[in-house]
Design an enzyme around this catalytic site. Structure first.
Site, mmCIF file in Angstrom:
data_model
loop_
_atom_site.group_PDB
_atom_site.id
_atom_site.type_symbol
_atom_site.label_atom_id
_atom_site.label_comp_id
_atom_site.label_asym_id
_atom_site.label_seq_id
_atom_site.Cartn_x
_atom_site.Cartn_y
_atom_site.Cartn_z
ATOM 1 C CD1 TRP A 181 -0.387 8.029 -0.570
ATOM 2 C CD2 TRP A 181 -1.070 9.207 -2.401
ATOM 3 N NE1 TRP A 181 -1.655 8.781 -0.337
ATOM 4 C CE2 TRP A 181 -2.026 9.458 -1.527
ATOM 5 C CE3 TRP A 181 -1.123 9.985 -3.759
ATOM 6 C CZ2 TRP A 181 -3.132 10.342 -1.740
ATOM 7 C CZ3 TRP A 181 -2.235 10.706 -3.824
ATOM 8 C CH2 TRP A 181 -3.243 10.915 -2.759
ATOM 9 C CE1 TYR A 238 -3.743 2.597 1.255
ATOM 10 C CE2 TYR A 238 -1.588 3.566 2.438
ATOM 11 C CZ TYR A 238 -2.952 3.813 2.278
ATOM 12 O OH TYR A 238 -3.540 4.492 2.358
#
Length: 810
Positions: free
Chosen positions: A150, A148
Site C-alpha cells: 500500500w 507490492y
C-alpha cells in the site's frame, strides 16, 4: 472541526449528493499572523483519508482531516511523524559487507551488518551496475520486480509503477499476481460467477429491503475506518442506518468485533476455519426441508444436482447435517437449524469479509456462500444475495467523476509470474514446478530483488522462512522512507519521499483532489520516479522513461485525460435525470482550488447485483463457461486438485483445533487487521502508544485460557510454535472465544539476535508464527488465519524494543 476520537467515528453526518462543485481549499494561501510565521496549508491524501497539512517556517506542524470526510480517521493527524520521526531513512545507505566486496558478499549479513552512507551518485552507479550485470549474466528472468504494498494513493507517485516502468525498459522482470488481501477471491470467483469478486448491491438497497443480515468474518467498521474508500469514510453512515433500521444481524465470528457490538449482533462464536461446514449444514436444512428455490437453481445455475449428492451424503456416506457440523464447528445443531429457517423466511443478505478466503482451503467458504445465496433464490433481488467485499470500497453509491489515469509501466516482455504468496518459495526453490489455476508454473532462478514501496518482511507469512529465502538473491535493492525490517535486511537502501514531499493527484468516483507538496524532500530523500529516472539515464533509456516530462507535466497530462472524458460526456445526448456533466476547470484553477466534488449518479443507491442476469440469463450471461452461477464447475473438476474439487466441500485444514497438532499448540491464532494503522504503516508513529501493551503488540486471549496459563491482563507473553516466536502484551477479554487468540498483523519485526534466524521477536510481529503453506493448488493463496500456537507468560525482564530505531551506521 472537533478533534477526532476513537469513539466519535460513528457520529451522524454524511456526504450529500449535489450539483457539480469546485470547492476552494480554505486557507490555501499563506495567512498573516501577528508576530508569528505565516501558516501555509496544503491538501494531500493518504490511504486513510484526505487531509490538510499546516506548514510553518518550512516545517509541517500539524495535519488535520478533510472537511468533506464525514468520519475522518485520527490516523491523518500523525502524518508529521513520517517526516521527522527517528525511523526516517535519511541518506543512501549500503550494507557494509556488500559495499566492501560485492562479488563475495555474505548474504547472511543482511539484517545484522551495519550500513555505510554513500552519495547519491555512488549509490545510483552501483544500482545501475547491478541491474546491468544481472541482466547480462543471467537474463531478465533473474530479476524479481514484484514489488507490492500500500504505497501512495496518488496516480503518479506509485513506487511500484515507477520501478516496474524502469525494469520494462530494461527488458522485463518476474512479477506477481493477486494480493495478500485477496489471494483467493479473484481466482475462485471467475469460475463461479464470472467476476473477480461477487458483484455488490448498494448499501441502501440492503437497508431498505433486507430482513436479515448474516455476516461471516465481516467487520466493516474497522477496515472502513482505515481505508477512506470514495474520498470519505462513507460506509460508517450505512452501518449506522443498518442499526437504526433494526434489521437483525447474525455474526459468525470467533471474535466479537466492533461491528458486532455496534449493531448488537447475535453472535455465533464458531471454531476458526470451519465456516464451510456450518454453511453446508445450513444448505442441508434448505434441502431436506424444501426451503430452497428450485426454479432459480434451474434457471440461473448449473451443477446443483452434483452438489446435492455430496450434501446428502450419497457420494461420501456422510450427510452434512447440523449434528455433523456441530461436531466440527462447536455451533449447536439447534442453532444451525434455527438460523437456516430464519434465512429462508425473508430477504437475507449474506456478507463475507476477506478473512474468509485467507485460510486453508479459502476457496470453499467463498464458493459455499454463493451456493447458499443461490439456494435461497435471492440473488438479483433487492435485499438478498451475497457480497464478499472490502469495506469502504464496495456497495457505496458511485459518483460521476471521470477516471484519472496513472503512470503506465508498459508491457512486460517477461511472462514468468508467481502468486503473491509464493514469492518466498520462488526464491528458495528455483526450478520447482507448482500448480496454479489449471496451469503449471516453473520458478526461474532469481538473482536480484528490487522492492519499492512495500514491506515484504511484514506482508509475508512465516518470517523465518522469508529470512532464509531473503539470503538467496545476490543483491536486494529497496526504496523506502522508513527503516522497516525490509529496509534493514536490504543491500542497497535508497531514501524515498513521503506524500507530504511531492505533488500528485488522486481520483475516486466522487472526488478529484490535488495532493499538494507541503515541504521539499527532507534530508536526501528523492521521489521514486526521480530515482528511477536517474537510473534510466545511466542505463540509456531516460528519454523513454521520462518522455521529457517532469512531475507537474505528468499531472497536467493525467488531469487533461479526465477533462477529455468529461467533455465527451457533455457532448453526449441527454441522459434523462442524470446530473448534468460539466466541463472541468483548467488545471491551474483546479490546483489552486484543491479539489472537485462530483454528484452521485442517478439510481446509484438502487443497484441490485445480478438483477440483469436474473431477469434474462440468456441475454445477460455471466462470464462463466455456462453463463450461469456454477455450483459445480467442470473446469475446476477437470484440474484434478484433491484440495479443491468441483463443488464446495468441507476439507479439514492440516492445522486447526480438530487436528492432532492441537495437542502441542492448543490455541488457534487469528490475525485481524488493526484499526489504528494500515498493516505496518504508521506503527512507528505515536499511535502505537495508544494500543501497545507495555511496548508490545496486544494479543487477545479468553479469560479461561489466560487463567489456565497464569496470565493476567497486561502481562508480557511469549507466543510460539514450531515456526517461530514473538512477545506480545496480553489483553484478557471475553470478546474472543475459548481456544482462540487474536493478534493484529502489522507489528514491526524486531529480532533479539538479528544474525540468527528463529530468534525471539521482541515487539510482536505475528507473522513469526503464521504459515505460508498455499491454501490450495487452485490459488496458492496465503492462509493467514490458519495457525496453531501456544502462549505462555514471559518470566524475567523483557528485552527492550528496538523496532523503530535505525540500524547501526544509519
Amino acid at each position: 472541526m472537533q478533534p477526532m476520537t476513537r469513539r466519535t467515528f460513528l457520529r451522524q453526518g454524511g456526504l450529500t449528493a449535489g450539483s457539480f462543485m469546485v470547492a476552494p481549499l480554505l486557507g490555501l494561501a499563506s495567512t498573516e499572523a501577528a508576530a508569528a510565521p505565516a501558516t501555509v496549508t496544503r491538501l494531500n491524501n493518504a490511504h486513510w483519508g484526505l487531509f490538510t497539512a499546516e506548514v510553518v517556517g518550512g516545517r509541517v506542524v500539524r495535519t488535520i482531516p478533510f472537511s468533506k470526510d464525514p468520519h475522518p480517521n485520527p490516523m491523518v493527524t500523525v502524518m508529521p511523524d513520517l517526516l521527522y520521526g527517528p525511523s526516517r531513512v535519511k541518506y543512501p545507505m549500503i550494507r557494509r559487507g556488500f559495499y566492501r566486496d560485492r562479488s563475495r558478499s555474505d548474504t547472511a549479513g543482511r539484517g545484522a551488518e551495519p550500513f555505510v552512507r554513500v552519495s547519491w551518485d555512488e549509490a545510483l552507479g552501483i544500482v545501475a551496475g547491478e541491474l546491468q550485470r544481472v541482466k547480462t549474466q543471467y537474463g531478465n528472468r533473474a530479476i524479481y520486480g514484484g514489488s507490492y504494498g500500500w504505497q501512495s494513493p496518488g496516480k503518479f507517485h506509485s513506487a511500484t509503477a515507477a520501478m516496474q516502468r524502469l525494469l520494462v525498459l530494461l527488458g522485463g522482470y518476474v512479477y506477481h499476481v493477486n494480493s495478500y488481501s485477496a489471494p483467493t477471491l479473484p481466482v475462485i470467483s471467475p469460475h463461479v460467477v464470472g467476476d473477480s469478486a461477487p458483484r455488490a448491491s448498494a448499501w441502501p438497497t440492503i437497508i431498505r429491503n433486507s430482513r436479515l443480515v448474516v455476516m461471516f468474518g465481516y467487520d466493516p467498521l474497522v477496515n472502513a475506518e482505515v481505508v477512506s474508500g470514495d474520498g470519505g469514510h462513507l460506509i460508517m453512515d450505512y452501518v449506522r442506518q443498518l442499526r437504526d433500521a433494526r434489521i437483525p444481524v447474525v455474526s459468525v465470528n470467533p471474535i466479537e468485533t466492533d461491528t458486532d457490538q455496534y449493531l448488537h449482533a447475535e453472535r455465533i462464536a464458531i471454531r476458526p476455519n470451519t465456516d464451510t461446514a456450518l454453511m453446508l449444514a445450513l444448505a442441508y436444512i434448505f434441502s431436506t426441508e424444501n426451503l430452497y428455490a428450485q426454479d432459480f437453481l434451474a434457471k440461473c445455475t448449473v451443477g446443483f444436482d452434483r452438489f446435492a449428492e455430496y450434501l446428502s451424503g450419497q457420494t461420501d456416506g456422510q450427510p452434512k447435517s447440523p449434528e455433523w457440523a456441530a461436531a466440527i464447528t462447536e455451533v449447536p445443531a439447534a442453532t444451525i437449524r434455527t438460523l437456516a429457517r430464519r434465512m429462508a423466511k425473508s430477504p437475507t443478505m449474506l456478507m463475507g469479509g476477506y478473512p474468509l478466503q485467507r485460510a486453508a482451503h479459502g476457496e470453499q467458504p467463498v464458493w459455499m456462500m454463493i451456493t447458499l445465496a443461490a439456494m435461497l433464490g435471492q440473488i438479483g433481488l433487492p435485499g438478498g444475495g451475497v457480497q464478499i467485499d472490502f469495506p469502504g470500497r464496495v456497495g457505496t453509491a458511485l459518483g460521476m467523476a471521470p477516471a484519472v489515469p496513472g503512470l503506465s509501466t508498459g508491457t512486460n516482455p517477461v511472462k514468468d509470474f508467481v502468486p503473491i504468496n509464493m514469492w518466498t518459495d520462488l526464491l528458495l526453490n528455483p526450478g520447482k514446478t507448482i500448480d496454479y489455476d489449471g496451469r503449471k508454473i516453473t520458478y526461474p532462478d532469481i538473482k536480484l530483488v528490487y522492492w519499492a514501496g512495500g514491506n515484504p518482511l511484514h506482508h509475508a507469512q512465516d518470517v523465518n522462512r522469508v529470512l532464509r529465502a531473503w539470503q538467496r538473491p545476490e543483491v536486494i535493492i529497496v526504496h523506502e522512507y522508513a527503516w522497516t525490517a525490509t529496509t534493514k535486511h536490504a543491500d542497497i537502501v535508497l531514501p524515498a519521499t513521503t506524500v507530504l514531499e511531492r505533488n500528485d493527484i488522486m481520483g475516486t468516483s466522487r472526488f478529484i483532489a490535488a495532493m499538494q507538496q507541503a515541504v521539499p524532500p527532507v534530508f536526501e530523500s528523492r521521489n521514486d520516479f526521480d530515482i528511477c529516472a536517474a537510473l534510466a539515464e545511466r542505463l540509456g533509456v531516460d528519454s523513454q522513461y521520462t518522455e521529457g516530462k517532469n512531475e507537474m507535466a505528468w499531472l497536467r497530462q493525467f488531469y487533461g485525460a479526465a477533462q477529455q472524458q468529461m467533455q465527451t460526456r457533455t457532448n453526449m445526448p441527454d441522459q434523462g435525470n442524470q446530473p448534468q456533466a460539466v466541463a472541468l476547470p483548467d488545471f491551474d484553477t483546479f490546483w489552486r482550488q484543491g479539489y472537485i466534488e462530483f454528484p452521485v449518479t442517478m439510481n446509484a443507491d438502487r443497484v441490485v447485483a445480478y438483477a440483469d442476469s436474473r431477469a434474462d440469463p440468456a441475454n445477460r450471461p455471466l462470464g462463466t463457461p455456462s453463463g450461469k452461477i456454477e455450483i459445480y464447475s467442470q473446469t475446476i473438476a477437470g484440474f484434478g486438485y484433491e484440495d479443491c474439487p468441483g463443488h464446495p466441500t468441507w476439507i479439514p485444514p492440516a492445522e486447526w483445533l480438530g487436528s492432532s497438532l492441537a495437542a502441542w499448540f492448543p490455541l488457534h491464532l487469528l490475525t485481524p487487521h488493526p484499526k489504528d494503522r494500515l498493516h505496518s504503516q504508521l506503527d512507528q508513529t505515536r499511535l502505537h502508544q495508544q494500543y501497545e501493551v507495555r511496548g508490545r503488540e496486544p494479543i487477545w486471549i479468553n479469560p479461561a485460557d489466560a487463567q489456565a496459563r497464569g496470565i493476567a491482563d497486561g502481562d508480557i507473553v511469549r507466543v510460539f510454535n514450531d515456526r517461530g516466536q514473538t512477545l506480545a502484551g496480553a489483553v484478557v477479554t471475553s470478546r474472543i472465544r475459548h481456544g482462540v487468540v487474536a493478534m493484529r498483523e502489522g507489528g514491526w519485526y524486531d529480532p533479539l539476535s538479528p544474525e540468527a534466524i528463529g530468534t525471539l521477536d521482541r515487539h510482536g510481529s505475528v507473522n513469526n508464527v503464521t504459515t505460508d503453506a498455499p491454501n490450495s493448488k487452485l490459488s496458492d493463496g496465503n492462509p493467514s488465519h490458519t495457525a496453531l500456537v501456544q502462549v505462555e507468560k514471559y518470566v524475567g525482564v523483557p528485552p527492550a524494543v528496538t523496532a523503530f530505531s535505525p540500524p547501526p551506521g544509519a
